[in-house]
Design a protein around this motif. Sequence first.
Motif, short mmCIF file in Angstrom:
data_model
loop_
_atom_site.label_atom_id
_atom_site.label_comp_id
_atom_site.label_asym_id
_atom_site.label_seq_id
_atom_site.Cartn_x
_atom_site.Cartn_y
_atom_site.Cartn_z
N VAL A 67 68.40 86.98 66.77
CA VAL A 67 68.31 87.19 68.21
C VAL A 67 69.19 88.39 68.54
N VAL A 68 68.64 89.35 69.26
CA VAL A 68 69.42 90.53 69.67
C VAL A 68 69.57 90.47 71.19
N VAL A 69 70.82 90.47 71.65
CA VAL A 69 71.12 90.50 73.08
C VAL A 69 71.67 91.90 73.36
N ARG A 109 73.57 94.42 78.49
CA ARG A 109 74.58 93.92 79.42
C ARG A 109 75.70 94.96 79.52
N ARG A 110 76.24 95.15 80.69
CA ARG A 110 77.29 96.16 80.93
C ARG A 110 78.48 95.51 81.61
N GLY A 111 79.60 96.19 81.56
CA GLY A 111 80.81 95.71 82.24
C GLY A 111 81.32 94.41 81.63
N HIS A 112 81.70 93.49 82.50
CA HIS A 112 82.26 92.20 82.07
C HIS A 112 81.31 91.45 81.14
N ASN A 113 80.01 91.55 81.37
CA ASN A 113 79.02 90.82 80.57
C ASN A 113 78.64 91.52 79.27
N GLU A 114 79.25 92.66 78.98
CA GLU A 114 78.96 93.37 77.74
C GLU A 114 79.31 92.52 76.51
N LEU A 159 78.41 89.70 75.89
CA LEU A 159 77.24 88.91 75.49
C LEU A 159 76.36 89.67 74.50
N ASN A 160 76.43 91.01 74.50
CA ASN A 160 75.61 91.81 73.61
C ASN A 160 75.98 91.51 72.16
N GLY A 161 74.98 91.53 71.30
CA GLY A 161 75.26 91.34 69.87
C GLY A 161 74.01 91.02 69.10
N VAL A 162 74.19 90.96 67.79
CA VAL A 162 73.13 90.59 66.87
C VAL A 162 73.49 89.22 66.33
N TYR A 163 72.71 88.23 66.70
CA TYR A 163 72.97 86.83 66.36
C TYR A 163 71.99 86.37 65.29
N ASP A 164 72.50 86.01 64.13
CA ASP A 164 71.67 85.53 63.04
C ASP A 164 71.67 84.01 63.01
N GLU A 165 70.51 83.44 62.73
CA GLU A 165 70.38 81.99 62.68
C GLU A 165 71.18 81.44 61.50
N LEU A 166 71.91 80.37 61.76
CA LEU A 166 72.68 79.70 60.71
C LEU A 166 71.80 78.65 60.03
N PRO A 167 72.08 78.31 58.79
CA PRO A 167 71.26 77.29 58.10
C PRO A 167 71.38 75.91 58.73
N GLU A 168 72.49 75.61 59.38
CA GLU A 168 72.69 74.30 59.99
C GLU A 168 72.23 74.30 61.44
N ASP A 169 71.66 73.19 61.87
CA ASP A 169 71.29 73.02 63.27
C ASP A 169 72.47 72.42 64.03
N TYR A 170 72.39 72.47 65.35
CA TYR A 170 73.37 71.82 66.21
C TYR A 170 72.58 70.98 67.21
N ARG A 173 73.09 73.42 74.45
CA ARG A 173 74.10 72.45 74.88
C ARG A 173 73.57 71.03 74.67
N LEU A 174 74.42 70.16 74.13
CA LEU A 174 74.05 68.76 73.93
C LEU A 174 73.93 68.07 75.28
N GLY A 175 72.85 67.34 75.48
CA GLY A 175 72.67 66.59 76.72
C GLY A 175 72.19 67.39 77.90
N ALA A 176 71.91 68.68 77.72
CA ALA A 176 71.41 69.51 78.82
C ALA A 176 70.43 70.53 78.25
N ALA A 177 69.41 70.83 78.98
CA ALA A 177 68.39 71.77 78.52
C ALA A 177 68.77 73.21 78.85
N VAL A 178 69.91 73.66 78.34
CA VAL A 178 70.36 75.04 78.55
C VAL A 178 70.88 75.61 77.23
N TRP A 179 70.70 76.91 77.07
CA TRP A 179 71.27 77.62 75.94
C TRP A 179 72.60 78.23 76.38
N VAL A 180 73.54 78.30 75.46
CA VAL A 180 74.89 78.75 75.77
C VAL A 180 75.27 79.88 74.83
N ILE A 181 75.98 80.88 75.36
CA ILE A 181 76.65 81.89 74.54
C ILE A 181 78.14 81.67 74.74
#
Length: 103
Positions: free
Chosen positions: A36-38, A41-46, A48-59, A77-85
């Motif tokens: 996943v490539v994010v 984003r600029r300023g404070h939210n910069e 969040l940018n990055g290259v995120y590789d999938e890990l072999p383990e799930d969460y 996130r556990l117990g909620a239908a949202v993705w978190v960075i």
Amino acid sequence: PPPPPHRTPSRWALAAGEAEEAAEVFLECVFHGQRVVVSGRRGHNERLNGVYDELPEDYGGFPVYADKERGTYIYRRLGAAVWVIGNRLGPPLRGGRGAVFAE
């Protein structure tokens, strides 16, 4: 469900047409995962940018992505239908620190 191929504890069998034979040589299955490539984003939210590789383990039954250079993760996130960075995988332990940058 059966374990993913890179975690199979038994020996592999090589299939050649209709005949199968036991693997005589070491056979390794390597997890390549997804990326996943994010960006943009600029300023404070910069952060969040990055290259995120999938890990072999799930969460929690969902894939996890890590940017090893920045030390950040994307996870469901556990117990909620949202993705978190954030800067750790999952919630802080025993009231410890952990920053959620985006949900």
